[in-house]
Design an enzyme around this catalytic site. Structure first.
Site, PDB file in Angstrom:
ATOM      1  N   ARG A 180      29.613  33.896  44.529  1.00  0.00           N
ATOM      2  CA  ARG A 180      29.963  32.568  44.021  1.00  0.00           C
ATOM      3  C   ARG A 180      28.755  31.840  43.450  1.00  0.00           C
ATOM      4  O   ARG A 180      28.839  30.684  43.065  1.00  0.00           O
ATOM      5  CB  ARG A 180      30.631  31.734  45.114  1.00  0.00           C
ATOM      6  N   HIS A 206      30.187  44.806  40.976  1.00  0.00           N
ATOM      7  CA  HIS A 206      30.981  43.680  40.470  1.00  0.00           C
ATOM      8  C   HIS A 206      30.067  42.477  40.243  1.00  0.00           C
ATOM      9  O   HIS A 206      29.303  42.097  41.116  1.00  0.00           O
ATOM     10  CB  HIS A 206      32.070  43.327  41.499  1.00  0.00           C
ATOM     11  N   TYR A 218      31.678  36.105  40.501  1.00  0.00           N
ATOM     12  CA  TYR A 218      32.876  35.470  39.923  1.00  0.00           C
ATOM     13  C   TYR A 218      32.511  34.315  39.005  1.00  0.00           C
ATOM     14  O   TYR A 218      33.257  33.961  38.102  1.00  0.00           O
ATOM     15  CB  TYR A 218      33.768  34.883  41.033  1.00  0.00           C
ATOM     16  N   HIS A 246      34.542  40.123  35.111  1.00  0.00           N
ATOM     17  CA  HIS A 246      35.672  39.406  34.530  1.00  0.00           C
ATOM     18  C   HIS A 246      35.203  38.911  33.158  1.00  0.00           C
ATOM     19  O   HIS A 246      34.193  38.201  33.102  1.00  0.00           O
ATOM     20  CB  HIS A 246      36.067  38.225  35.406  1.00  0.00           C
ATOM     21  N   GLU A 262      37.085  43.901  33.194  1.00  0.00           N
ATOM     22  CA  GLU A 262      38.219  43.941  34.110  1.00  0.00           C
ATOM     23  C   GLU A 262      39.431  43.289  33.464  1.00  0.00           C
ATOM     24  O   GLU A 262      39.337  42.220  32.864  1.00  0.00           O
ATOM     25  CB  GLU A 262      37.873  43.238  35.431  1.00  0.00           C
ATOM     26  N   ASP A 279      42.931  46.402  37.036  1.00  0.00           N
ATOM     27  CA  ASP A 279      43.228  45.888  38.370  1.00  0.00           C
ATOM     28  C   ASP A 279      44.750  45.847  38.503  1.00  0.00           C
ATOM     29  O   ASP A 279      45.431  45.172  37.721  1.00  0.00           O
ATOM     30  CB  ASP A 279      42.611  44.488  38.505  1.00  0.00           C
ATOM     31  N   HIS A 300      46.282  42.440  38.869  1.00  0.00           N
ATOM     32  CA  HIS A 300      46.141  41.630  37.653  1.00  0.00           C
ATOM     33  C   HIS A 300      47.107  42.060  36.547  1.00  0.00           C
ATOM     34  O   HIS A 300      47.720  41.202  35.908  1.00  0.00           O
ATOM     35  CB  HIS A 300      44.704  41.726  37.118  1.00  0.00           C
ATOM     36  N   HIS A 311      41.053  48.910  40.164  1.00  0.00           N
ATOM     37  CA  HIS A 311      41.062  48.104  41.382  1.00  0.00           C
ATOM     38  C   HIS A 311      42.466  48.229  41.953  1.00  0.00           C
ATOM     39  O   HIS A 311      43.440  47.904  41.267  1.00  0.00           O
ATOM     40  CB  HIS A 311      40.765  46.630  41.069  1.00  0.00           C
ATOM     41  N   ASP A 331      47.429  36.097  40.211  1.00  0.00           N
ATOM     42  CA  ASP A 331      46.235  36.738  40.772  1.00  0.00           C
ATOM     43  C   ASP A 331      46.001  36.398  42.243  1.00  0.00           C
ATOM     44  O   ASP A 331      45.022  35.732  42.593  1.00  0.00           O
ATOM     45  CB  ASP A 331      44.987  36.395  39.941  1.00  0.00           C
ATOM     46  N   GLU A 351      40.497  45.943  46.824  1.00  0.00           N
ATOM     47  CA  GLU A 351      40.007  44.558  46.952  1.00  0.00           C
ATOM     48  C   GLU A 351      41.065  43.752  47.677  1.00  0.00           C
ATOM     49  O   GLU A 351      41.414  42.638  47.293  1.00  0.00           O
ATOM     50  CB  GLU A 351      39.790  43.936  45.577  1.00  0.00           C
TER      51      GLU A 351
HETATM   52 ZN    ZN Z   1      42.003  39.360  41.365  1.00  0.00          ZN
HETATM   53 FE    FE Z   2      39.753  43.140  40.625  1.00  0.00          FE
HETATM   54 FE    FE Z   3      37.306  41.324  39.870  1.00  0.00          FE
END
Ligand code: ZN
Ligand code: FE
Ligand code: FE
Length: 275
Positions: free
Chosen positions: A37, A67, A70, A107, A142, A175, A178, A210, A223, A255
């Site tokens: 974060r 990854h 975010y 992302h 992603e 994902d 997603h 994912h 999501d 995840e």
């Molecule tokens: Zn997600």
């Molecule tokens: Fe993901």
């Molecule tokens: Fe992700």
């Protein structure tokens, strides 16, 4: 034997993550390259990286799927924030070179009202600047649920980024939560969705998955991840994914809302469904 793993805490370093992965039956894993974060990265540890490379080889791990944080939004509206974010991306990619041959997943971003086209061109710019041909790392876009102004909810958006960057160092991580939330029906027509992906993006760009069940219904653009089999995708969908010939050999990362014992159970469950 599929490459199956989960998200692990990176706080103890790479060797510690590999030991944890081995203890839960994983032969790949994901980790945040920095505080998920925030933007702080740990000091680099070349000895740990070198030992990790050796251990991964000895234990026949599949590619790892690092990854990005975010908070990394390559198409944020403020130019200074965007420049900072692009520099974080460049630094992450440089660090990933210490673990050659692995993936860096992120992302694509949220265009925050600037429009999809502007968002895509800002993402392309950042990637073009950050990707050095000598880095032995492939970046993975992603696929997103299409929440708010997210870029990457449609396969066409991923294709546009790939075309804009024009490098074979760019791939895609699908994902499952997603794409389902984003409107691709992998419950009733997995083959059709993969054919659509192949037509729009090309299956050669699909480098990781994912694996997440979804708390929400098809096309909800929400999501919210659910444990495998407990959501609207259901076990049968994951059984088809795990055994799909077009998905053989690519790392599959959980995840789901779990701690380690839950992940260990899900990995065992998925392996028990392998044919
Ligand atoms: Zn997600
Ligand atoms: Fe993901
Ligand atoms: Fe992700």
């Amino acid at each position: 034997m599929r490459y199956i793993g989960c998200h692990l805490s990176a706080s103890g370093g790479n060797v510690a993550m590999i030991k944890t992965a081995l203890s839960i039956g994983a032969n790949t894993f994901a980790f945040f390259t920095r505080n998920p974060r925030g933007s702080k990265a740990k000091p680099e540890d070349p000895a740990d990286c070198a030992a990790a490379v050796e251990m991964l080889k000895q234990n026949n791990f599949g590619p790892l799927v690092a990854h990005a944080a975010y908070t990394m939004n390559l198409c944020t509206a403020d130019p200074d924030a965007r420049a900072f974010t692009a520099s974080v991306l460049a630094d992450d990619l440089r660090r990933m070179a210490a673990l050659p041959g692995n993936f860096y997943n992120f992302h694509p971003g949220s265009h925050v009202g600037q429009g999809m086209e502007t968002g895509i061109s800002q993402i392309v710019d950042a990637l073009k600047k950050a990707l050095e041909p000598q880095y032995p790392v492939t970046v993975l876009l992603e696929s997103m649920a299409g929440k708010g102004s997210e870029v990457g909810g449609r396969f066409e958006e991923l294709r546009a980024i790939i075309d804009g960057v024009g490098s074979d160092q760019v791939g895609v991580c699908l994902d499952t939560c997603h794409i389902w939330d984003g409107g691709y029906d992998i419950v009733n027509d997995l083959d059709g969705v993969l054919a659509e992906f192949d037509r729009v993006v090309g299956l050669d760009r699909l480098r990781a998955l994912h694996l997440n069940d979804s708390k929400n219904v098809h096309n909800s653009h929400k999501d919210r991840h659910e444990c495998i089999g407990d959501g609207n995708l259901g076990l049968a969908t994951f059984e088809r994914i795990i055994n799909h010939p077009l998905l053989a050999g690519i790392p599959m990362i959980l995840e789901t809302p779990n701690e380690l014992p839950g992940y260990q159970k899900e990995i065992a469950l998925l392996r028990s469904m392998e044919k």
